[in-house]
Design a protein around this motif. Sequence first.
Motif, PDB file in Angstrom:
ATOM      1  N   ILE A 217       0.842  -1.191   0.000  1.00 42.08           N
ATOM      2  CA  ILE A 217       0.000   0.000   0.000  1.00 42.08           C
ATOM      3  C   ILE A 217       0.879   1.243   0.000  1.00 42.08           C
ATOM      4  O   ILE A 217       1.850   1.319   0.749  1.00 42.08           O
ATOM      5  N   ILE A 218       0.531   2.207  -0.838  1.00 39.32           N
ATOM      6  CA  ILE A 218       1.208   3.504  -0.810  1.00 39.32           C
ATOM      7  C   ILE A 218       0.169   4.593  -0.662  1.00 39.32           C
ATOM      8  O   ILE A 218      -0.922   4.514  -1.238  1.00 39.32           O
ATOM      9  N   ILE A 219       0.491   5.612   0.144  1.00 39.53           N
ATOM     10  CA  ILE A 219      -0.429   6.703   0.433  1.00 39.53           C
ATOM     11  C   ILE A 219       0.321   8.011   0.228  1.00 39.53           C
ATOM     12  O   ILE A 219       1.480   8.145   0.631  1.00 39.53           O
ATOM     13  N   PHE A 220      -0.344   8.983  -0.407  1.00 39.64           N
ATOM     14  CA  PHE A 220       0.314  10.262  -0.682  1.00 39.64           C
ATOM     15  C   PHE A 220      -0.741  11.359  -0.792  1.00 39.64           C
ATOM     16  O   PHE A 220      -1.925  11.077  -1.059  1.00 39.64           O
ATOM     17  N   PRO A 221      -0.337  12.614  -0.577  1.00 40.04           N
ATOM     18  CA  PRO A 221      -1.292  13.719  -0.727  1.00 40.04           C
ATOM     19  C   PRO A 221      -1.839  13.777  -2.144  1.00 40.04           C
ATOM     20  O   PRO A 221      -1.102  13.630  -3.120  1.00 40.04           O
ATOM     21  N   SER A 222      -3.133  14.006  -2.263  1.00 40.40           N
ATOM     22  CA  SER A 222      -3.812  13.910  -3.554  1.00 40.40           C
ATOM     23  C   SER A 222      -3.409  15.011  -4.537  1.00 40.40           C
ATOM     24  O   SER A 222      -3.695  14.897  -5.732  1.00 40.40           O
ATOM     25  N   TYR A 223      -2.738  16.062  -4.058  1.00 41.20           N
ATOM     26  CA  TYR A 223      -2.334  17.136  -4.960  1.00 41.20           C
ATOM     27  C   TYR A 223      -1.015  16.839  -5.672  1.00 41.20           C
ATOM     28  O   TYR A 223      -0.602  17.589  -6.558  1.00 41.20           O
ATOM     29  N   ILE A 224      -0.323  15.750  -5.323  1.00 39.65           N
ATOM     30  CA  ILE A 224       0.947  15.416  -5.955  1.00 39.65           C
ATOM     31  C   ILE A 224       0.699  14.795  -7.333  1.00 39.65           C
ATOM     32  O   ILE A 224      -0.109  13.869  -7.477  1.00 39.65           O
ATOM     33  N   TYR A 225       1.431  15.285  -8.325  1.00 38.35           N
ATOM     34  CA  TYR A 225       1.275  14.742  -9.679  1.00 38.35           C
ATOM     35  C   TYR A 225       1.924  13.362  -9.777  1.00 38.35           C
ATOM     36  O   TYR A 225       2.998  13.119  -9.230  1.00 38.35           O
TER      37      TYR A 225
END
Length: 249
Positions: A217-225
């Motif tokens: 699983i990877i999680i990141f801020p949704s604004y990152i391209y």
Amino acid sequence: MLIKNSYYYFQNALSDEVCQKIIKLGSENLQPATTMGYNHKQGDVNKESKPMSDITYEELRNEKGISTQDIEKGSFIRDSEAAWINPQWLYDLVWPYLQKANKLSGWEYDFDSAESFQFTKYGKNQFYGWHADGDSDHPGKYKRFIPGVHKKTEKGRFPHGFTENSNFVGKIRKLSMTINLNKPGEYEGGNLKFDFGPHARGKRFHECEEIRPQGSIIIFPSYIYHQVTPVTKGTRYSLVLWALGKPFK
């Protein structure tokens, strides 16, 4: 936005049995995958449109000397199949990973709900070009769709940014989660790839080999391209979820 950690991951978080269960569930409801701007292969693009696989808007603007709008008219950004699923047991399973990543990464964003899961199948040469998962400011908030006041598109879709779900109104996508459902070696290419921008302190681009193990699983801020590079062999299965909250203050 400057952040210390651009993503957080958990390797082998879900078992093979769970991954296979998700693949079976998602495969039963596959259809052409769409984009918010409908510039996917089967969407509102010209029949002669070209794939934007692993090509940035910046590169196309510099090469062709045309605007982003013109690029989108002659290109498609996505080619895959997808299905929307929302079993409660799956939310219960992955929600703790969202909370843990949000805390350990240092983001500590406020979020309180999530959209349906998007199950996606990528065959050979299929991809998802550069994009962010949603707008992060107040103009990007989900708005309530009111029948009789607002009109759906000619293809029966909600206008961009509108929803009938009361839990989504006034919120934006805060965090994005991607789960790799494949066993190692079942596909080649098809990497999740980030673009941290031309002024990134480290490398601008990063392909996430860290989540190759099945169930990672990877999680990141949704604004990152980010993008999914073209699959060169086999079939890639993934599961995506967006956590929603009120815009940043």
